[in-house]
Design an enzyme around this catalytic site. Structure first.
Site, short mmCIF file in Angstrom:
data_model
loop_
_atom_site.label_atom_id
_atom_site.label_comp_id
_atom_site.label_asym_id
_atom_site.label_seq_id
_atom_site.Cartn_x
_atom_site.Cartn_y
_atom_site.Cartn_z
N LYS A 165 15.27 -13.44 -79.70
CA LYS A 165 16.16 -12.28 -79.57
C LYS A 165 16.12 -11.75 -78.13
O LYS A 165 17.16 -11.42 -77.55
CB LYS A 165 15.75 -11.17 -80.56
CG LYS A 165 16.19 -11.47 -81.99
CD LYS A 165 15.58 -10.54 -83.02
CE LYS A 165 15.93 -11.03 -84.43
NZ LYS A 165 15.24 -10.30 -85.50
N ASP A 206 20.45 -3.29 -86.79
CA ASP A 206 20.17 -4.13 -87.96
C ASP A 206 21.02 -3.70 -89.16
O ASP A 206 21.14 -4.47 -90.13
CB ASP A 206 18.70 -3.96 -88.37
CG ASP A 206 17.82 -5.13 -87.95
OD1 ASP A 206 18.35 -6.26 -87.86
OD2 ASP A 206 16.62 -4.92 -87.75
N GLN A 217 11.13 -5.53 -86.14
CA GLN A 217 11.08 -6.82 -86.85
C GLN A 217 10.32 -6.66 -88.17
O GLN A 217 9.23 -6.09 -88.21
CB GLN A 217 10.41 -7.88 -85.96
CG GLN A 217 10.42 -9.29 -86.53
CD GLN A 217 11.81 -9.91 -86.62
OE1 GLN A 217 12.71 -9.57 -85.86
NE2 GLN A 217 11.98 -10.83 -87.55
N1 GUN Z 1 13.16 -10.23 -90.49
C1 GUN Z 1 13.90 -11.26 -90.94
N2 GUN Z 1 15.21 -11.07 -90.65
C2 GUN Z 1 15.28 -9.88 -90.01
C3 GUN Z 1 16.36 -9.15 -89.43
O1 GUN Z 1 17.53 -9.53 -89.47
N3 GUN Z 1 16.02 -7.97 -88.84
C4 GUN Z 1 14.73 -7.51 -88.80
N4 GUN Z 1 14.51 -6.34 -88.21
N5 GUN Z 1 13.72 -8.17 -89.31
C5 GUN Z 1 14.00 -9.35 -89.91
#
Ligand code: GUN
Length: 296
Positions: free
Chosen positions: A54, A121, A98
């Site tokens: 990311k 998100d 995350q």
């Molecule tokens: N963990 C797995 N997928 C995601 C996501 O799309 N966003 C976040 N914040 N954590 C995740």
């Protein structure tokens, strides 16, 4: 019949290039970069890989990336004060914590503390409510990416029978809301669903988001249906490293379906591309600069 392979990787590259273009315009107008803060708590290896990619993708798009790594024993209070600091930081347009978080931290409390207007998100209850009510808000990245792929492949989705397997807040529920907004007839299936194969067999669109390796079989699929595989499961390949498979038994389902996303290279790359898109939207909103979202 052999299914068309839905090229999420290629679609995501194009989307990222369009976002990067618009980032340049934003920098010229706002005099700063859009900023994305990503918070990682603990040492989960898969989360570490996601957070690194990311950060790299954010910078590649011309945005500012702020990564905060906290130890696994971080208290909820410490994490909440970091989130509040990021809420107040004018250089931060988007905040992503995350998941999963270590067990001493209440995920819902953390998500509820993120400013809904920085919640790229789309997990905050305000954004979940906006989506359910048909209002403008942030939409979770993975399901939004799936709908983009579906519309690219099928055009108008209205009237189609869609079955979403999985009811998580991250994928299943928002996926169902998005398909409903596209006027599909939507069924959400889950672990208590009776006769799942028969239900799935009625669907024009199948979205598998359960996290069970190769669960969806060819004889569950209506010939010509479009199959979106959200699963990313590492299974033993006898080489000590394992291999990635989805929630769909790809080779056999591809012989029946009309279109199918591969794993890897299908839905996965879309998640980060949509995250960048959401961050670009957040930056425009926060700076009061209009953005033609249909152009990205
Ligand atoms: N963990 C797995 N997928 C995601 C996501 O799309 N966003 C976040 N914040 N954590 C995740």
């Amino acid at each position: 019949m052999s299914a068309a392979i839905i090229d999420g990787k290629g679609f995501a590259e194009t989307l990222r290039a369009r976002v990067a273009d618009k980032v340049q315009d934003f920098v010229a107008d706002a005099g700063r970069q859009p900023g994305l803060a990503v918070v990682l708590v603990g040492e989960d290896p898969a989360s570490g890989v996601y957070v690194r990619s990311k950060g790299r993708a954010t910078e590649a798009a011309g945005m500012a990336s702020f990564t905060h790594r906290l130890p696994a024993d971080t208290s909820q209070d410490i994490l909440l004060s970091l989130v509040r600091r990021l809420n107040a930081d004018p250089m931060v347009d988007g905040i992503l914590v995350q998941l999963p978080l270590p067990q001493q931290i209440d995920e819902n409390a953390v998500i509820a503390t993120i400013d809904p207007n920085k919640d790229v998100d789309g997990f905050h209850p305000v954004n979940a409510g906006r989506l359910a009510s048909g209002l403008d808000g942030f939409v979770p990245c993975t399901p939004l990416g799936c709908v983009m792929l579906l519309k690219d492949r099928l055009g108008d989705l209205s009237g189609k029978d869609a079955v979403v397997i999985g009811r998580s807040n991250i994928v299943g529920k928002p996926m169902a809301q998005l398909l409903l907004a596209e006027s599909c007839t939507v069924t959400i299936a889950h672990s208590r669903t009776r006769d799942l194969p028969a239900l799935v067999r009625r669907a024009d669109i199948v979205v598998a988001a359960v996290g069970r390796p190769e669960m969806v079989k060819a004889d569950w699929i209506k010939p010509g249906a479009t199959v979106i595989d959200v699963g990313i499961n590492r299974v033993d390949a006898g080489d000590g490293k394992g291999r990635l498979v989805g929630d769909v038994t790809f080779d056999e389902v591809a012989r029946v379906a009309g279109g199918i996303t591969p794993v890897p290279g299908g839905v996965g790359p879309m998640t980060i591309a949509v995250l960048l898109r959401n961050t670009l939207v957040a930056a425009h909103r926060n700076a009061g600069i209009p953005l033609d979202r249909d152009a990205i």
